[in-house]
Motif scaffolding. Structure first.
Motif, PDB file in Angstrom:
ATOM      1  N   SER A  90       0.851  -1.185   0.000  1.00  0.00           N
ATOM      2  CA  SER A  90       0.000   0.000   0.000  1.00  0.00           C
ATOM      3  C   SER A  90       0.886   1.233   0.000  1.00  0.00           C
ATOM      4  CB  SER A  90      -0.923   0.017   1.221  1.00  0.00           C
ATOM      5  OG  SER A  90      -1.636   1.230   1.310  1.00  0.00           O
ATOM      6  N   TYR A 144      -2.587  -4.747   0.713  1.00  0.00           N
ATOM      7  CA  TYR A 144      -3.220  -4.282   1.952  1.00  0.00           C
ATOM      8  C   TYR A 144      -4.663  -3.857   1.711  1.00  0.00           C
ATOM      9  CZ  TYR A 144      -4.134  -1.470   6.111  1.00  0.00           C
ATOM     10  OH  TYR A 144      -4.682  -0.954   7.251  1.00  0.00           O
ATOM     11  N   ASP A 145      -5.552  -4.405   2.546  1.00  0.00           N
ATOM     12  CA  ASP A 145      -6.947  -3.972   2.550  1.00  0.00           C
ATOM     13  C   ASP A 145      -7.479  -3.986   3.987  1.00  0.00           C
ATOM     14  OD1 ASP A 145      -9.407  -3.102   1.530  1.00  0.00           O
ATOM     15  OD2 ASP A 145     -10.166  -5.148   1.339  1.00  0.00           O
ATOM     16  N   GLY A 146      -6.662  -3.506   4.923  1.00  0.00           N
ATOM     17  CA  GLY A 146      -7.067  -3.447   6.316  1.00  0.00           C
ATOM     18  C   GLY A 146      -6.845  -4.757   7.053  1.00  0.00           C
ATOM     19  N   TYR A 230     -10.098  -1.660   4.485  1.00  0.00           N
ATOM     20  CA  TYR A 230      -9.260  -0.459   4.489  1.00  0.00           C
ATOM     21  C   TYR A 230     -10.043   0.796   4.884  1.00  0.00           C
ATOM     22  CZ  TYR A 230      -5.526   2.660   2.873  1.00  0.00           C
ATOM     23  OH  TYR A 230      -4.536   3.600   2.811  1.00  0.00           O
TER      24      TYR A 230
END
Length: 310
Positions: A90, A144-146, A230
């Motif tokens: 990210s 990355y997505d949280g 995210y």
């Protein structure tokens, strides 16, 4: 340098109104997680795993070598976890510089797995005070997505259960050892004492009355979400990370700032997490069992069993 992502006022208001109506923008329930999928267990290398958790993606590699133990722990092997997050995952992460979030992710995973003694270090001892196994886990975050903590803990534990170290023979009265090739002798799995699972809850103050919460007078307007993506992570007012295992043991609790959480709510979250922990633990066991059976059939290892027809 890393770039921060801002959420507009309209997006924030739309998100809060959705929570008030009992709706998450991604369509999941408040207590529903994104189960891991596209899980790849390497057939050529023990301890290498790739998996996705929603849009999150990681790779985990477990390696081992023989070294001298620490002087104050002559009967224990050595276990390390290395986390690597860069801008490929990210734009919020910066190469060569660890942000506070990266340090938190690394420490929570290490605390949940290494410091909780999930791996039996005494089983890694070969010759007391002379030779032990050094087990190193390299965890790389690819997208990355949280909620990197939950997928990181799951991936590391899956890779440790998948990993097998070479078999050894001790000769000359314990002076020398022979490390056998995996094609010569069947490698040995690690001794896992328990399987910790991390679950992250994010909290939202939908009334924006922070002062009321700080005084501890009321938290009835707070809403929690499990396994935030995210955008949900960007809008959170606070979070708590609970690590449990299938034995109903709380390994660690981590709350880093944000709005206060009522003690009764914390107990409810821990009890509600037990079902998810059981499901993820059973999923790991099923993946390892299916992989072993597939390898057993493909390599026709039945011929090596005692009493097999040859």
């Amino acid at each position: 340098m890393s770039r921060s992502v801002d959420v507009s006022t309209n997006e924030r208001a739309y998100f809060i109104e959705g929570l008030k109506a009992g709706i998450r923008l991604n369509g999941r329930r408040f207590d529903e997680i994104r189960y891991p999928h596209n899980i790849h267990l390497s057939k050529e290398e023990y301890g290498y795993v790739e998996l996705e958790w929603g849009k999150n993606k990681i790779s985990v590699r477990v390696s081992s070598y023989i070294r001298k133990p620490f002087e104050d722990r002559p009967f224990e092997g050595i276990f390390n976890i290395n986390c690597e997050i860069n801008s490929m995952a990210s734009a919020k992460f910066e190469n060569g510089k660890n942000s506070d979030e990266e340090v938190l992710i690394s420490r929570i995973i290490e605390k949940s797995i290494r410091r909780s003694n999930s791996l039996d270090l005494e089983s890694l001892c070969i010759i007391a005070g002379e030779k032990v196994w050094n087990i190193t886990v390299d965890l790389n975050f690819l997208n990355y997505d949280g909620n990197f903590i939950d997928i990181g803990c799951f991936g590391v534990m899956l890779a440790l259960q998948h990993f097998k170290k070479p078999d050894i023979s001790i000769i000359n009265g314990g002076e020398d050892i022979i490390v056998h090739d995996i094609n010569e002798r069947e490698p040995q799995p690690l001794s896992i004492l328990h399987v910790p699972v991390c679950l992250t809850y994010c909290f939202y103050n939908i009334t924006n009355q922070q002062e009321v919460n700080i005084k501890g007078e009321s938290t009835s307007d707070d809403i929690y979400l499990l396994d935030c993506d995210y955008k949900e992570d960007l809008l959170k007012s606070g979070s708590i990370i609970i690590t449990l295992n299938k034995n109903r043991e709380i390994i660690q609790l981590s709350k880093n700032g944000g709005i206060p959480i009522d003690a009764s709510l914390l107990v409810d979250l821990a009890l509600g997490s037990i079902k998810v922990v059981d499901e993820l633990t059973d999923l790991m066991k099923k993946l390892i069992k299916d992989h072993e059976q597939q390898r057993f059939d493909e390599l026709n290892l039945k011929l090596l069993q005692v009493g097999a027809d040859r």
